[in-house]
Design a protein around this motif. Structure first.
Motif, mmCIF file in Angstrom:
data_model
loop_
_atom_site.group_PDB
_atom_site.id
_atom_site.type_symbol
_atom_site.label_atom_id
_atom_site.label_comp_id
_atom_site.label_asym_id
_atom_site.label_seq_id
_atom_site.Cartn_x
_atom_site.Cartn_y
_atom_site.Cartn_z
ATOM 1 N N PHE A 270 0.831 -1.199 0.000
ATOM 2 C CA PHE A 270 0.000 0.000 0.000
ATOM 3 C C PHE A 270 0.869 1.254 0.000
ATOM 4 O O PHE A 270 0.582 2.232 -0.695
ATOM 5 C CB PHE A 270 -0.944 -0.014 1.203
ATOM 6 N N GLY A 271 1.965 1.220 0.762
ATOM 7 C CA GLY A 271 2.883 2.352 0.801
ATOM 8 C C GLY A 271 3.546 2.614 -0.535
ATOM 9 O O GLY A 271 3.688 3.764 -0.958
ATOM 10 N N VAL A 272 3.952 1.544 -1.216
ATOM 11 C CA VAL A 272 4.556 1.698 -2.545
ATOM 12 C C VAL A 272 3.539 2.292 -3.510
ATOM 13 O O VAL A 272 3.853 3.203 -4.287
ATOM 14 C CB VAL A 272 5.092 0.344 -3.061
ATOM 15 N N PHE A 273 2.305 1.814 -3.449
ATOM 16 C CA PHE A 273 1.256 2.314 -4.338
ATOM 17 C C PHE A 273 0.968 3.795 -4.084
ATOM 18 O O PHE A 273 0.949 4.608 -5.017
ATOM 19 C CB PHE A 273 -0.018 1.474 -4.159
ATOM 20 N N VAL A 274 0.772 4.166 -2.823
ATOM 21 C CA VAL A 274 0.423 5.553 -2.498
ATOM 22 C C VAL A 274 1.609 6.490 -2.756
ATOM 23 O O VAL A 274 1.423 7.602 -3.257
ATOM 24 C CB VAL A 274 -0.075 5.655 -1.036
ATOM 25 N N ALA A 275 2.826 6.055 -2.430
ATOM 26 C CA ALA A 275 3.987 6.900 -2.703
ATOM 27 C C ALA A 275 4.186 7.082 -4.208
ATOM 28 O O ALA A 275 4.591 8.154 -4.656
ATOM 29 C CB ALA A 275 5.240 6.298 -2.065
ATOM 30 N N GLY A 276 3.897 6.048 -4.991
ATOM 31 C CA GLY A 276 3.954 6.184 -6.449
ATOM 32 C C GLY A 276 2.936 7.190 -6.956
ATOM 33 O O GLY A 276 3.254 8.021 -7.821
ATOM 34 N N LEU A 277 1.723 7.124 -6.421
ATOM 35 C CA LEU A 277 0.710 8.118 -6.797
ATOM 36 C C LEU A 277 1.129 9.526 -6.381
ATOM 37 O O LEU A 277 0.902 10.491 -7.108
ATOM 38 C CB LEU A 277 -0.640 7.772 -6.163
ATOM 39 N N GLY A 278 1.748 9.629 -5.204
ATOM 40 C CA GLY A 278 2.229 10.927 -4.739
ATOM 41 C C GLY A 278 3.310 11.494 -5.645
ATOM 42 O O GLY A 278 3.347 12.695 -5.912
ATOM 43 N N ALA A 279 4.196 10.622 -6.126
ATOM 44 C CA ALA A 279 5.243 11.080 -7.041
ATOM 45 C C ALA A 279 4.637 11.577 -8.350
ATOM 46 O O ALA A 279 5.053 12.614 -8.879
ATOM 47 C CB ALA A 279 6.233 9.946 -7.312
ATOM 48 N N ILE A 280 3.653 10.859 -8.860
ATOM 49 C CA ILE A 280 2.993 11.284 -10.109
ATOM 50 C C ILE A 280 2.257 12.597 -9.909
ATOM 51 O O ILE A 280 2.351 13.519 -10.731
ATOM 52 C CB ILE A 280 2.042 10.181 -10.609
ATOM 53 N N ALA A 281 1.520 12.716 -8.797
ATOM 54 C CA ALA A 281 0.771 13.947 -8.527
ATOM 55 C C ALA A 281 1.710 15.140 -8.376
ATOM 56 O O ALA A 281 1.421 16.234 -8.881
ATOM 57 C CB ALA A 281 -0.079 13.782 -7.275
ATOM 58 N N ASN A 282 2.825 14.947 -7.699
ATOM 59 C CA ASN A 282 3.763 16.064 -7.540
ATOM 60 C C ASN A 282 4.487 16.390 -8.841
ATOM 61 O O ASN A 282 4.843 17.537 -9.073
ATOM 62 C CB ASN A 282 4.760 15.757 -6.419
ATOM 63 N N PHE A 283 4.695 15.390 -9.687
ATOM 64 C CA PHE A 283 5.268 15.676 -10.998
ATOM 65 C C PHE A 283 4.320 16.552 -11.812
ATOM 66 O O PHE A 283 4.748 17.495 -12.484
ATOM 67 C CB PHE A 283 5.567 14.381 -11.748
ATOM 68 N N LEU A 284 3.037 16.261 -11.741
ATOM 69 C CA LEU A 284 2.060 17.072 -12.460
ATOM 70 C C LEU A 284 1.851 18.436 -11.795
ATOM 71 O O LEU A 284 1.289 19.354 -12.400
ATOM 72 C CB LEU A 284 0.730 16.323 -12.561
ATOM 73 N N TRP A 285 2.296 18.583 -10.560
ATOM 74 C CA TRP A 285 2.159 19.811 -9.783
ATOM 75 C C TRP A 285 3.314 20.787 -10.056
ATOM 76 O O TRP A 285 3.299 21.927 -9.607
ATOM 77 C CB TRP A 285 2.108 19.426 -8.306
ATOM 78 N N VAL A 286 4.325 20.353 -10.811
ATOM 79 C CA VAL A 286 5.531 21.149 -11.058
ATOM 80 C C VAL A 286 5.229 22.565 -11.552
ATOM 81 O O VAL A 286 5.868 23.518 -11.099
ATOM 82 C CB VAL A 286 6.492 20.406 -12.021
ATOM 83 N N PRO A 287 4.282 22.799 -12.449
ATOM 84 C CA PRO A 287 4.063 24.180 -12.923
ATOM 85 C C PRO A 287 3.568 25.135 -11.836
ATOM 86 O O PRO A 287 3.728 26.335 -11.952
ATOM 87 C CB PRO A 287 3.007 24.049 -14.002
ATOM 88 N N TYR A 288 2.967 24.603 -10.780
ATOM 89 C CA TYR A 288 2.403 25.467 -9.746
ATOM 90 C C TYR A 288 3.423 25.836 -8.672
ATOM 91 O O TYR A 288 3.376 26.939 -8.135
ATOM 92 C CB TYR A 288 1.203 24.784 -9.085
ATOM 93 N N TYR A 289 4.312 24.915 -8.325
ATOM 94 C CA TYR A 289 5.296 25.168 -7.268
ATOM 95 C C TYR A 289 6.499 24.264 -7.535
ATOM 96 O O TYR A 289 6.645 23.218 -6.909
ATOM 97 C CB TYR A 289 4.652 24.881 -5.914
ATOM 98 N N PRO A 290 7.372 24.643 -8.476
ATOM 99 C CA PRO A 290 8.369 23.732 -9.039
ATOM 100 C C PRO A 290 9.356 23.112 -8.051
ATOM 101 O O PRO A 290 9.532 21.895 -8.036
ATOM 102 C CB PRO A 290 9.121 24.590 -10.053
#
Length: 151
Positions: free
Chosen positions: A97-117
């Motif tokens: 579960f931790g690997v899954f959620v941390a992977g989702l967190g990495a993807i979400a933060n990658f997509l968040w780069v334009p807002y707060y790089p």
């Protein structure tokens, strides 16, 4: 004549000093998940409140409202905190579960780069390090279990 009064020794006579739930990588992963989750919660609250901290970009491939991103980060942050606490129990499902959620967190933060790089890239690195630490702990635990069962 010398005799061995204790009899044959088993694997439990000399337990391995290393145990998966208490290994350094697992504790580090759980701690980073709780830290990263708390930062994602704060990031989500700031985005939901439409704080002036974030940069509004135009014509980015992944356009999403700031409030929508705030809810995504808030929910992922809570899930990361819960997964980080569960990892300390040593349960195998908590690692997955931790690997899954941390992977989702990495993807979400990658997509968040334009807002707060800078902060987004920092949290991408933290989440990827959590995935590595959890997978490395599972690898070591699996190797340790095979050696104990052979005795």
């Amino acid at each position: 004549m010398a005799s061995d009064a204790a009899g044959p020794r088993t694997a439990q006579d000399h337990p391995s000093p290393w145990h998966g739930p208490t290994s350094g990588t697992t504790v580090l992963a759980g701690s980073l998940m709780i830290f990263g989750g708390a930062m994602a919660v704060f990031e989500g609250i700031a985005a939901i409140a439409t704080d002036d901290l974030f940069l509004a970009t135009r014509h980015y491939v992944f356009e999403f409202s700031l409030t929508g991103w705030g809810w995504v980060h808030l929910i992922l942050g809570v899930l990361l905190i819960l997964a980080g606490c569960a990892v300390f129990t040593g349960a195998l499902w908590a690692r997955f579960f931790g690997v899954f959620v941390a992977g989702l967190g990495a993807i979400a933060n990658f997509l968040w780069v334009p807002y707060y790089p800078l902060w987004a890239l920092t949290l991408v690195a933290v989440n990827l390090f959590v995935v590595w630490a959890l997978c490395w702990g599972m690898h070591k635990e699996a190797g340790d279990g095979h050696a104990a069962s052979a005795v």
